[in-house]
Motif scaffolding. Structure first.
Motif, PDB file in Angstrom:
ATOM      1  N   UNK A   1       0.870  -1.181   0.000  1.00 38.75           N
ATOM      2  CA  UNK A   1       0.000   0.000   0.000  1.00 38.75           C
ATOM      3  C   UNK A   1       0.909   1.233   0.000  1.00 38.75           C
ATOM      4  N   UNK A   2       0.832   2.031  -1.035  1.00 38.00           N
ATOM      5  CA  UNK A   2       1.672   3.216  -1.173  1.00 38.00           C
ATOM      6  C   UNK A   2       0.872   4.443  -0.740  1.00 38.00           C
ATOM      7  N   UNK A   3       1.370   5.233   0.217  1.00 31.92           N
ATOM      8  CA  UNK A   3       0.635   6.434   0.647  1.00 31.92           C
ATOM      9  C   UNK A   3       0.439   7.404  -0.520  1.00 31.92           C
ATOM     10  N   UNK A   4      -0.640   8.155  -0.476  1.00 27.10           N
ATOM     11  CA  UNK A   4      -0.890   9.164  -1.508  1.00 27.10           C
ATOM     12  C   UNK A   4       0.219  10.205  -1.478  1.00 27.10           C
ATOM     13  N   UNK A   5       0.681  10.644  -2.637  1.00 25.33           N
ATOM     14  CA  UNK A   5       1.767  11.633  -2.686  1.00 25.33           C
ATOM     15  C   UNK A   5       1.371  12.945  -2.017  1.00 25.33           C
ATOM     16  N   UNK A   6       2.342  13.580  -1.399  1.00 27.97           N
ATOM     17  CA  UNK A   6       2.127  14.887  -0.792  1.00 27.97           C
ATOM     18  C   UNK A   6       3.363  15.742  -1.053  1.00 27.97           C
ATOM     19  N   UNK A   7       3.204  16.945  -1.555  1.00 24.38           N
ATOM     20  CA  UNK A   7       1.948  17.640  -1.784  1.00 24.38           C
ATOM     21  C   UNK A   7       1.205  17.113  -3.007  1.00 24.38           C
ATOM     22  N   UNK A   8      -0.093  17.385  -3.023  1.00 27.28           N
ATOM     23  CA  UNK A   8      -0.938  17.053  -4.167  1.00 27.28           C
ATOM     24  C   UNK A   8      -0.886  18.215  -5.152  1.00 27.28           C
ATOM     25  N   UNK A   9      -0.605  17.906  -6.409  1.00 27.08           N
ATOM     26  CA  UNK A   9      -0.427  18.954  -7.418  1.00 27.08           C
ATOM     27  C   UNK A   9      -1.489  18.821  -8.510  1.00 27.08           C
ATOM     28  N   UNK A  10      -2.209  19.912  -8.742  1.00 26.68           N
ATOM     29  CA  UNK A  10      -3.183  19.994  -9.827  1.00 26.68           C
ATOM     30  C   UNK A  10      -2.669  20.983 -10.865  1.00 26.68           C
ATOM     31  N   UNK A  11      -2.746  20.606 -12.130  1.00 27.48           N
ATOM     32  CA  UNK A  11      -2.399  21.530 -13.214  1.00 27.48           C
ATOM     33  C   UNK A  11      -3.634  21.784 -14.057  1.00 27.48           C
TER      34      UNK A  11
ATOM     35  N   UNK B   1      -4.895  25.339  -1.413  1.00 21.45           N
ATOM     36  CA  UNK B   1      -4.071  25.987  -0.390  1.00 21.45           C
ATOM     37  C   UNK B   1      -3.145  27.024  -1.013  1.00 21.45           C
ATOM     38  N   UNK B   2      -2.654  26.714  -2.202  1.00 22.24           N
ATOM     39  CA  UNK B   2      -1.796  27.631  -2.947  1.00 22.24           C
ATOM     40  C   UNK B   2      -2.159  27.517  -4.419  1.00 22.24           C
ATOM     41  N   UNK B   3      -2.521  28.628  -5.044  1.00 19.32           N
ATOM     42  CA  UNK B   3      -2.850  28.653  -6.465  1.00 19.32           C
ATOM     43  C   UNK B   3      -1.909  29.620  -7.166  1.00 19.32           C
ATOM     44  N   UNK B   4      -1.264  29.141  -8.196  1.00 21.60           N
ATOM     45  CA  UNK B   4      -0.291  29.926  -8.946  1.00 21.60           C
ATOM     46  C   UNK B   4      -0.715  30.002 -10.404  1.00 21.60           C
ATOM     47  N   UNK B   5      -0.562  31.167 -10.989  1.00 23.90           N
ATOM     48  CA  UNK B   5      -0.866  31.367 -12.404  1.00 23.90           C
ATOM     49  C   UNK B   5       0.420  31.787 -13.102  1.00 23.90           C
ATOM     50  N   UNK B   6       0.850  31.023 -14.093  1.00 22.98           N
ATOM     51  CA  UNK B   6       2.050  31.393 -14.841  1.00 22.98           C
ATOM     52  C   UNK B   6       1.720  32.557 -15.770  1.00 22.98           C
TER      53      UNK B   6
ATOM     54  N   UNK C   1       8.483  27.699  -0.412  1.00 17.28           N
ATOM     55  CA  UNK C   1       7.855  26.592   0.300  1.00 17.28           C
ATOM     56  C   UNK C   1       6.548  26.218  -0.385  1.00 17.28           C
ATOM     57  N   UNK C   2       6.189  24.949  -0.265  1.00 16.81           N
ATOM     58  CA  UNK C   2       5.020  24.423  -0.966  1.00 16.81           C
ATOM     59  C   UNK C   2       4.109  23.723   0.038  1.00 16.81           C
ATOM     60  N   UNK C   3       2.828  24.117   0.103  1.00 12.79           N
ATOM     61  CA  UNK C   3       1.902  23.450   1.036  1.00 12.79           C
ATOM     62  C   UNK C   3       1.443  22.100   0.489  1.00 12.79           C
ATOM     63  N   UNK C   4       0.482  21.481   1.167  1.00 13.64           N
ATOM     64  CA  UNK C   4       0.059  20.133   0.798  1.00 13.64           C
ATOM     65  C   UNK C   4      -0.818  20.069  -0.459  1.00 13.64           C
ATOM     66  N   UNK C   5      -1.357  21.205  -0.866  1.00 10.40           N
ATOM     67  CA  UNK C   5      -2.289  21.225  -1.990  1.00 10.40           C
ATOM     68  C   UNK C   5      -1.960  22.419  -2.880  1.00 10.40           C
ATOM     69  N   UNK C   6      -1.449  22.149  -4.085  1.00  8.73           N
ATOM     70  CA  UNK C   6      -1.007  23.212  -4.982  1.00  8.73           C
ATOM     71  C   UNK C   6      -1.761  23.110  -6.300  1.00  8.73           C
ATOM     72  N   UNK C   7      -2.210  24.253  -6.803  1.00  9.71           N
ATOM     73  CA  UNK C   7      -2.850  24.317  -8.111  1.00  9.71           C
ATOM     74  C   UNK C   7      -2.078  25.292  -8.989  1.00  9.71           C
ATOM     75  N   UNK C   8      -1.787  24.871 -10.217  1.00  7.94           N
ATOM     76  CA  UNK C   8      -1.035  25.685 -11.163  1.00  7.94           C
ATOM     77  C   UNK C   8      -1.864  25.881 -12.423  1.00  7.94           C
ATOM     78  N   UNK C   9      -2.020  27.126 -12.838  1.00  6.65           N
ATOM     79  CA  UNK C   9      -2.768  27.441 -14.053  1.00  6.65           C
ATOM     80  C   UNK C   9      -1.797  27.787 -15.168  1.00  6.65           C
ATOM     81  N   UNK C  10      -1.933  27.095 -16.295  1.00  4.52           N
ATOM     82  CA  UNK C  10      -1.081  27.320 -17.463  1.00  4.52           C
ATOM     83  C   UNK C  10      -1.958  27.839 -18.598  1.00  4.52           C
ATOM     84  N   UNK C  11      -1.651  29.004 -19.084  1.00  6.51           N
ATOM     85  CA  UNK C  11      -2.467  29.634 -20.115  1.00  6.51           C
ATOM     86  C   UNK C  11      -2.191  29.089 -21.506  1.00  6.51           C
TER      87      UNK C  11
END
Length: 243
Positions: free
Chosen positions: A73-83, A168-173, A184-194
């Motif tokens: 059983x492999x733990x879920x990766x942390x931080x979780x990254x959404x693109x 937790x953290x949302x970044x827009x390139x 530093x990077x929190x546990x939940x990151x969202x990145x927006x790519x235009x």
């Protein structure tokens, strides 16, 4: 050498000594393309954190029987990254999905930005989404991932703004941003790519209002299909996932 990974619907309740059947296209690829034979070691995953290692005990035209020797059983990766990936033109969307999956992104959200060259509508939308999902699935197997990323249906700008507000953290390139990626990077990151045409002012305003920060990677302007990959790699290098 790490074993090739094959995807099965579920490994829930499977333990050492159990038999698992791999069927359909997945089994056909293993037997007809990779030429797996009886006695060879193999690894199975359900894409939800379970890995089963075992050996092939029987094969068929579209069937593979595996005797399980060990389950992990492999733990879920942390931080979780959404693109959030604006739709690129041509096959660059699949390229972005492939490499984002390989480097460890957990969720990919196709986005219909106002300046996107590509358009997903009707039957094309369904086919394009299925292609992105298949690309992510194959890339996850190639990367030996225990947790496969999700590729969600096409999102509108309003829906992306809602995702920004939840993160937790949302970044827009953005090439005109003055801030660099955070240290530093929190546990939940969202990145927006235009898209290739850049972000529209109203999109930037909507994301900023939802709590996003605009950042830049440097003086170079990257393609939409590679910008997300570069940014995620830089972020993950600041975390235990790549530490």
């Amino acid at each position: 050498m790490s074993l090739h990974v094959h995807l099965v619907p579920s490994l829930a309740g499977v333990s050492a000594g159990a038999g698992v059947s791999v069927e359909g296209a997945e089994a056909h690829h293993a037997v007809a393309v990779r030429r797996l034979a009886v006695g060879e070691p193999v690894q199975l995953t359900d894409g939800s954190g379970r890995l089963a290692t075992g050996s092939v005990v029987a094969t068929g035209k579209a069937r593979l029987e595996v005797l399980v020797a060990e389950v992990a059983e492999v733990p879920a990766p942390s931080p979780r990254v959404t693109v959030v990936q604006a739709l690129p033109k041509g096959d660059r969307g699949e390229l972005a999905v492939e490499v984002l999956t390989e480097i460890g992104v957990d969720r990919i959200v196709p986005w219909a930005a106002s300046r996107s060259v590509a358009v997903w509508r009707g039957e094309r939308a369904a086919k394009s989404l299925a292609k992105w999902q298949a690309t992510a699935r194959e890339a996850a197997k190639q990367a030996r991932r225990a947790w496969f990323p999700s590729v969600t249906p096409l999102a509108s700008t309003d829906e992306v703004a809602a995702l920004v507000a939840e993160a937790s953290l949302a970044l827009v390139l953005h090439e005109e941003a003055t801030s660099a990626l955070p240290a530093s990077v929190p546990d939940d990151v969202l990145l927006v790519v235009g898209p290739e045409g850049g972000l529209a002012p109203e999109e930037l305003e909507a994301f900023a209002a939802a709590g996003a920060q605009t950042v830049r990677l440097g003086a170079e302007v990257l393609r939409t299909s590679t910008a997300g990959v570069a940014a995620v790699a830089a972020l993950l290098a600041r975390t235990p996932r790549w530490g």
